[in-house]
Design a protein around this motif. Structure first.
Motif, PDB file in Angstrom:
ATOM      1  N   THR A  15       0.802  -1.229   0.000  1.00  0.00           N
ATOM      2  CA  THR A  15       0.000   0.000   0.000  1.00  0.00           C
ATOM      3  C   THR A  15       0.831   1.273   0.000  1.00  0.00           C
ATOM      4  O   THR A  15       0.468   2.224  -0.696  1.00  0.00           O
ATOM      5  N   THR A  19       0.656   4.244  -2.881  1.00  0.00           N
ATOM      6  CA  THR A  19       0.503   5.653  -2.526  1.00  0.00           C
ATOM      7  C   THR A  19       1.579   6.498  -3.191  1.00  0.00           C
ATOM      8  O   THR A  19       1.290   7.556  -3.760  1.00  0.00           O
ATOM      9  N   ASP A  79      -7.107   4.651  -4.926  1.00  0.00           N
ATOM     10  CA  ASP A  79      -8.149   4.249  -3.979  1.00  0.00           C
ATOM     11  C   ASP A  79      -8.744   2.889  -4.335  1.00  0.00           C
ATOM     12  O   ASP A  79      -9.011   2.065  -3.453  1.00  0.00           O
ATOM     13  N   TYR A  82      -6.311   0.249  -3.338  1.00  0.00           N
ATOM     14  CA  TYR A  82      -6.362  -0.005  -1.902  1.00  0.00           C
ATOM     15  C   TYR A  82      -7.458  -1.010  -1.578  1.00  0.00           C
ATOM     16  O   TYR A  82      -7.253  -1.931  -0.795  1.00  0.00           O
ATOM     17  N   ASP A  86      -6.292  -4.510   0.090  1.00  0.00           N
ATOM     18  CA  ASP A  86      -6.605  -4.702   1.502  1.00  0.00           C
ATOM     19  C   ASP A  86      -8.116  -4.659   1.676  1.00  0.00           C
ATOM     20  O   ASP A  86      -8.731  -3.585   1.606  1.00  0.00           O
ATOM     21  N   VAL A  89     -10.125  -2.040   3.818  1.00  0.00           N
ATOM     22  CA  VAL A  89     -10.346  -0.673   3.363  1.00  0.00           C
ATOM     23  C   VAL A  89     -11.586  -0.667   2.473  1.00  0.00           C
ATOM     24  O   VAL A  89     -11.556  -1.120   1.350  1.00  0.00           O
TER      25      VAL A  89
END
Length: 92
Positions: A15, A19, A79, A82, A86, A89
């Protein structure tokens, strides 16, 4: 064979990379202006530089809007990544 905790830990490690990649889109776009202006390479960066130099306001607005759209799309992709990487999230 990896246990469940190690698999989740591996996903958590990726992650920050996602980012950083998403944030680098804006930096790359800004760096293109400098690189294309210095080396006289035709492209969006050179177009921005020439339009600022010539005070062509509609072209400046268009290129800034295009850059903002690139950054927004990159943030949306980050996003979504993500959520895929995961499962904890999620959007409420």
């Amino acid at each position: 064979m990896l246990c469940l905790a190690e698999k989740k830990l591996g996903r958590c490690r990726i992650t920050p990379v996602v980012t950083a990649a998403g944030l680098d889109i804006g930096i790359l776009l800004g760096g293109a202006i400098l690189t294309e202006a210095v080396f006289n390479i035709p492209g969006i960066g050179r177009l921005v530089y020439d339009s600022i130099r010539d005070a062509d306001l509609p072209l400046i607005q268009g290129t800034v809007l295009l850059g903002a759209i690139f950054i927004i799309v990159a943030n949306i992709v980050v996003d979504v990544c993500y959520g895929l990487l995961d499962p904890r999230v999620r959007v409420h």
